[in-house]
Design an enzyme around this catalytic site. Structure first.
Site, PDB file in Angstrom:
ATOM      1  N   HIS A   1       1.866  -8.803 -47.960  1.00  0.00           N
ATOM      2  CA  HIS A   1       3.082  -8.047 -47.668  1.00  0.00           C
ATOM      3  C   HIS A   1       3.290  -7.020 -48.774  1.00  0.00           C
ATOM      4  O   HIS A   1       2.983  -7.257 -49.947  1.00  0.00           O
ATOM      5  CB  HIS A   1       4.302  -8.954 -47.526  1.00  0.00           C
ATOM      6  CG  HIS A   1       4.682  -9.709 -48.755  1.00  0.00           C
ATOM      7  ND1 HIS A   1       5.583  -9.225 -49.678  1.00  0.00           N
ATOM      8  CD2 HIS A   1       4.273 -10.920 -49.229  1.00  0.00           C
ATOM      9  CE1 HIS A   1       5.727 -10.126 -50.655  1.00  0.00           C
ATOM     10  NE2 HIS A   1       4.943 -11.149 -50.413  1.00  0.00           N
TER      11      HIS A   1
ATOM     12  N   ASP B   1       1.521 -11.675 -53.593  1.00  0.00           N
ATOM     13  CA  ASP B   1       1.742 -11.107 -52.250  1.00  0.00           C
ATOM     14  C   ASP B   1       0.707 -11.587 -51.236  1.00  0.00           C
ATOM     15  O   ASP B   1       0.959 -11.524 -50.022  1.00  0.00           O
ATOM     16  CB  ASP B   1       1.704  -9.567 -52.297  1.00  0.00           C
ATOM     17  CG  ASP B   1       2.872  -8.961 -53.053  1.00  0.00           C
ATOM     18  OD1 ASP B   1       3.810  -9.692 -53.419  1.00  0.00           O
ATOM     19  OD2 ASP B   1       2.830  -7.736 -53.297  1.00  0.00           O
TER      20      ASP B   1
ATOM     21  N   LEU C   1       3.108  -5.536 -43.404  1.00  0.00           N
ATOM     22  CA  LEU C   1       1.941  -6.394 -43.601  1.00  0.00           C
ATOM     23  C   LEU C   1       0.660  -5.572 -43.493  1.00  0.00           C
ATOM     24  O   LEU C   1       0.538  -4.706 -42.616  1.00  0.00           O
ATOM     25  CB  LEU C   1       1.919  -7.516 -42.550  1.00  0.00           C
ATOM     26  CG  LEU C   1       3.106  -8.474 -42.585  1.00  0.00           C
ATOM     27  CD1 LEU C   1       3.014  -9.461 -41.422  1.00  0.00           C
ATOM     28  CD2 LEU C   1       3.155  -9.241 -43.913  1.00  0.00           C
TER      29      LEU C   1
ATOM     30  N   GLU D   1       0.833  -1.207   0.000  1.00  0.00           N
ATOM     31  CA  GLU D   1       0.000   0.000   0.000  1.00  0.00           C
ATOM     32  C   GLU D   1       0.869   1.259   0.000  1.00  0.00           C
ATOM     33  O   GLU D   1       1.845   1.357   0.727  1.00  0.00           O
ATOM     34  CB  GLU D   1      -1.004   0.011   1.156  1.00  0.00           C
ATOM     35  CG  GLU D   1      -2.045   1.131   1.028  1.00  0.00           C
ATOM     36  CD  GLU D   1      -2.763   1.153  -0.331  1.00  0.00           C
ATOM     37  OE1 GLU D   1      -2.182   1.719  -1.278  1.00  0.00           O
ATOM     38  OE2 GLU D   1      -3.873   0.599  -0.446  1.00  0.00           O
ATOM     39  N   ASN D   2       0.458   2.142  -0.888  1.00  0.00           N
ATOM     40  CA  ASN D   2       1.196   3.394  -1.109  1.00  0.00           C
ATOM     41  C   ASN D   2       2.636   3.136  -1.517  1.00  0.00           C
ATOM     42  O   ASN D   2       3.532   3.916  -1.181  1.00  0.00           O
ATOM     43  CB  ASN D   2       1.111   4.316   0.105  1.00  0.00           C
ATOM     44  CG  ASN D   2      -0.317   4.726   0.379  1.00  0.00           C
ATOM     45  OD1 ASN D   2      -1.049   5.083  -0.553  1.00  0.00           O
ATOM     46  ND2 ASN D   2      -0.750   4.638   1.620  1.00  0.00           N
TER      47      ASN D   2
ATOM     48  N   PHE E   1      -5.938  -1.069 -41.461  1.00  0.00           N
ATOM     49  CA  PHE E   1      -5.477  -1.958 -42.549  1.00  0.00           C
ATOM     50  C   PHE E   1      -4.050  -2.437 -42.389  1.00  0.00           C
ATOM     51  O   PHE E   1      -3.549  -3.189 -43.199  1.00  0.00           O
ATOM     52  CB  PHE E   1      -5.675  -1.307 -43.937  1.00  0.00           C
ATOM     53  CG  PHE E   1      -7.068  -0.803 -44.146  1.00  0.00           C
ATOM     54  CD1 PHE E   1      -8.150  -1.656 -44.013  1.00  0.00           C
ATOM     55  CD2 PHE E   1      -7.314   0.531 -44.467  1.00  0.00           C
ATOM     56  CE1 PHE E   1      -9.458  -1.197 -44.191  1.00  0.00           C
ATOM     57  CE2 PHE E   1      -8.613   0.993 -44.646  1.00  0.00           C
ATOM     58  CZ  PHE E   1      -9.684   0.125 -44.503  1.00  0.00           C
TER      59      PHE E   1
ATOM     60  N   HIS F   1      -5.512  -6.518 -37.611  1.00  0.00           N
ATOM     61  CA  HIS F   1      -5.296  -5.300 -38.394  1.00  0.00           C
ATOM     62  C   HIS F   1      -5.959  -4.128 -37.697  1.00  0.00           C
ATOM     63  O   HIS F   1      -6.906  -4.281 -36.918  1.00  0.00           O
ATOM     64  CB  HIS F   1      -5.816  -5.448 -39.827  1.00  0.00           C
ATOM     65  CG  HIS F   1      -7.298  -5.641 -39.933  1.00  0.00           C
ATOM     66  ND1 HIS F   1      -8.202  -4.600 -39.899  1.00  0.00           N
ATOM     67  CD2 HIS F   1      -8.050  -6.760 -40.062  1.00  0.00           C
ATOM     68  CE1 HIS F   1      -9.434  -5.077 -40.015  1.00  0.00           C
ATOM     69  NE2 HIS F   1      -9.382  -6.390 -40.112  1.00  0.00           N
TER      70      HIS F   1
ATOM     71  N   ASP G   1     -11.103  -8.014 -36.189  1.00  0.00           N
ATOM     72  CA  ASP G   1      -9.835  -7.593 -36.802  1.00  0.00           C
ATOM     73  C   ASP G   1      -8.781  -8.701 -36.749  1.00  0.00           C
ATOM     74  O   ASP G   1      -7.801  -8.664 -37.498  1.00  0.00           O
ATOM     75  CB  ASP G   1      -9.281  -6.359 -36.078  1.00  0.00           C
ATOM     76  CG  ASP G   1     -10.082  -5.094 -36.353  1.00  0.00           C
ATOM     77  OD1 ASP G   1     -10.955  -5.110 -37.244  1.00  0.00           O
ATOM     78  OD2 ASP G   1      -9.831  -4.087 -35.659  1.00  0.00           O
TER      79      ASP G   1
ATOM     80  N   GLY H   1      -5.092  -1.927  -4.441  1.00  0.00           N
ATOM     81  CA  GLY H   1      -5.961  -2.084  -3.280  1.00  0.00           C
ATOM     82  C   GLY H   1      -7.173  -1.186  -3.332  1.00  0.00           C
ATOM     83  O   GLY H   1      -8.250  -1.538  -2.828  1.00  0.00           O
ATOM     84  N   ASP H   2      -6.996  -0.004  -3.940  1.00  0.00           N
ATOM     85  CA  ASP H   2      -8.107   0.946  -4.051  1.00  0.00           C
ATOM     86  C   ASP H   2      -8.803   0.812  -5.404  1.00  0.00           C
ATOM     87  O   ASP H   2      -9.477   1.729  -5.855  1.00  0.00           O
ATOM     88  CB  ASP H   2      -7.593   2.359  -3.829  1.00  0.00           C
ATOM     89  CG  ASP H   2      -6.500   2.744  -4.822  1.00  0.00           C
ATOM     90  OD1 ASP H   2      -6.205   1.940  -5.743  1.00  0.00           O
ATOM     91  OD2 ASP H   2      -5.937   3.845  -4.687  1.00  0.00           O
TER      92      ASP H   2
HETATM   93  O1  AHR Z   1       0.570   0.691  -3.248  1.00  0.00           O
HETATM   94  C1  AHR Z   1       0.279   0.986  -4.558  1.00  0.00           C
HETATM   95  C2  AHR Z   1      -1.164   1.377  -4.753  1.00  0.00           C
HETATM   96  O2  AHR Z   1      -1.428   2.614  -4.148  1.00  0.00           O
HETATM   97  C3  AHR Z   1      -2.191   0.496  -4.137  1.00  0.00           C
HETATM   98  O3  AHR Z   1      -2.416  -0.705  -4.832  1.00  0.00           O
HETATM   99  C4  AHR Z   1      -3.380   1.371  -4.203  1.00  0.00           C
HETATM  100  O4  AHR Z   1      -4.338   1.058  -3.225  1.00  0.00           O
HETATM  101  C5  AHR Z   1      -2.829   2.763  -4.012  1.00  0.00           C
HETATM  102  O5  AHR Z   1      -3.282   3.609  -5.025  1.00  0.00           O
END
Ligand code: AHR
Length: 479
Positions: free
Chosen positions: A443, A468, A448, A199-200, A399, A396, A415, A277-278
């Site tokens: 080709h 081709d 391609l 986390e963080n 194209f 593709h 595609d 996590g968020d």
């Molecule tokens: O720690 C990285 C991320 O930070 C976590 O997964 C998330 O919850 C937060 O934004």
């Protein structure tokens, strides 16, 4: 013994065991995952071919025939029933959608099965679990993922996360992250790295930033074992391995991050797969199997699990080679007189025509090898999956041909679908575009395209068009 048998024998039983590919206990005979089809909304559980065996993917193919399916649930094989469902809205992302069920065809144990291919906006979660570590308890976890389908967005994770889908602070997560996202510069090498999302921060070490000069990442390995263990108090470790061969390498084993909140940890015990996590959900990734344990597994148990993963033989095609039967591996050789030693190959994500020789590099050979699949838009036609980038297909766009991950959309499916017919020159095979049937795989100037016989684009030139667009379906260059 399978991974959860090995961890149980070592005194660190699985509290979660998820896989689309195989049983993770020798005695498991329940469902692996649930799919839902678009045509009528019906659902079906996909189980095993045999107790302790591999996924009965043909049942999915039959159920999803003529329509498309997404994966709506991934069952926990442990007695805890920590099943993952499509993740709801979180602090940083709107509700996710399910992954397409057929985006990541691979072989395991000699069977054609499917992995889970996560694109941005996809993720799975269980916010109400049983037995998963909380508040500084020790745990271990691994997943089998891929180094070829990764990005630098937050956060392709598998493991312990918040129960409210929000960032509730340092130490409230303990999940494996596998990505090219370098959270704390500098990182070394190109990645992707096995990191700890605590986390963080995505941690490669305790340093408050990555500063792990010994960890340059796995590179584009198609199958990677990624492993994290954390005693919840003052120590965590990261390991990776090639899931197709060899053992595990420890990239870090040491103290928790020095910033506040990580020592002890404050895990909440939810399980996340595919997002942060968020629910930060810009990340992409692949998942084949993964488990979480109660307690820190021994290194010996980790090594036994890696040996078992290797024994699965994760890989690409099944069946014949050099034919257009689904499952066959092929290379496609040009027949125009200029270019009869040149092959359809991907390079820097684009489709190109390139010389490949037996003395050439393994990379050239892998890049020029394609796995024939049932057409993603029409099963009477074909799609071509990259040999060395599982889940990426030749498609593709404007194209021009590219190698790109299958995103499940109707446009991508169309595609990436080509309908074979006798070569327009009278030699070999031509491949009509499914959604532009007057255009054929061609080709032109070593690039391609899907090209028509005359038209406004230079690559529609009538000069040597029939040659081709006529290809020799050849044995695969890749060993
Ligand atoms: O720690 C990285 C991320 O930070 C976590 O997964 C998330 O919850 C937060 O934004």
């Amino acid at each position: 013994s399978l991974p959860c048998d090995l961890y149980a024998a070592a005194g660190t039983p699985c509290v979660a065991a998820h896989s689309l590919v195989r049983a993770l206990y020798a005695s498991y005979d329940g469902p692996l995952y649930r799919v839902q089809r678009a045509s009528d909304g019906a659902t079906k559980d996909i189980g095993l071919l045999a107790t302790g065996g591999y996924a009965a993917a043909a049942a999915q193919d039959a159920f999803c025939s003529g329509t498309t399916c997404v994966i709506t649930e991934i069952y926990d094989q442990s007695a805890r029933h920590n099943d993952l469902t499509v993740e709801g809205a979180g602090g940083a992302g709107a509700a996710d959608v399910g992954a397409p069920a057929d985006a990541l065809p691979v072989t395991a144990g000699g069977h054609q099965v499917y992995g889970l291919e996560i694109s941005a906006g996809m993720g799975y979660r269980d916010d109400s679990t049983s037995g998963v570590a909380t508040n500084g308890a020790a745990e271990g976890m691994y997943m089998v993922t891929s180094g070829t389908h990764v990005n630098g967005a937050c956060c392709f994770d598998y493991g312990n996360a918040e129960t409210n889908n929000k960032d509730t602070g340092n130490g409230h997560m303990d999940a494996i992250n596998f990505a090219t996202e370098c959270w704390f510069s500098p990182c070394y090498g190109q990645g992707p790295w096995v990191q700890a999302d605590l986390e963080n921060g995505l941690f490669q070490s305790d340093a408050g930033h990555s500063r792990n000069t010994s960890d340059t990442g796995t590179g584009p390995l198609p199958f990677v074992t990624a492993l994290l263990k954390n005693n919840g108090q003052d120590h965590f470790a990261l390991k990776y391995g090639n899931a197709q061969s060899g053992g595990l390498t420890t990239t870090y084993s040491g103290g928790e991050p020095t910033a506040g909140g990580y020592s002890p940890m404050h895990q909440e015990g939810a399980i996340v797969l595919g997002t942060g996590g968020d629910n930060s959900n810009g990340s992409i990734g692949s998942f084949y199997e993964g488990v979480m344990t109660a307690g820190i597994p021994t290194d010996a148990a980790d090594n036994a699990v890696q040996a078992d993963v290797v024994s699965v033989g994760y890989g690409a095609a099944t069946g014949s080679t050099g034919t257009l039967n689904p499952g066959s591996e092929i290379s496609l050789r040009a027949t125009t007189s200029c270019c009869t030693a040149d092959y359809v190959r991907h390079q820097k994500n684009a489709g190109v025509l390139s010389s490949v020789t037996s003395a050439g590099s393994g990379l050239n050979k892998n890049d020029a090898t394609w796995i024939v699949r049932r057409g993603l838009a029409d099963s009477s036609c074909l799609s071509f999956e990259s040999r060395n980038y599982p889940g990426d297909f030749l498609r593709h766009s404007d194209f021009k041909l590219y190698r790109q991950p299958m995103d499940g959309t109707a446009l991508f499916r169309a595609d990436a679908t080509f309908c074979p017919q006798t070569g327009r020159s009278g030699t070999g095979t031509s491949f009509a575009s499914y959604n532009y049937p007057a255009r054929y795989l061609r080709h032109y100037d070593y690039n391609l395209y899907i090209a028509s016989d005359g038209g406004s684009e230079d690559f529609d030139s009538t000069t040597s068009w029939t040659d081709d667009v006529s290809w020799a379906v050849s044995p695969p260059w890749a060993p």
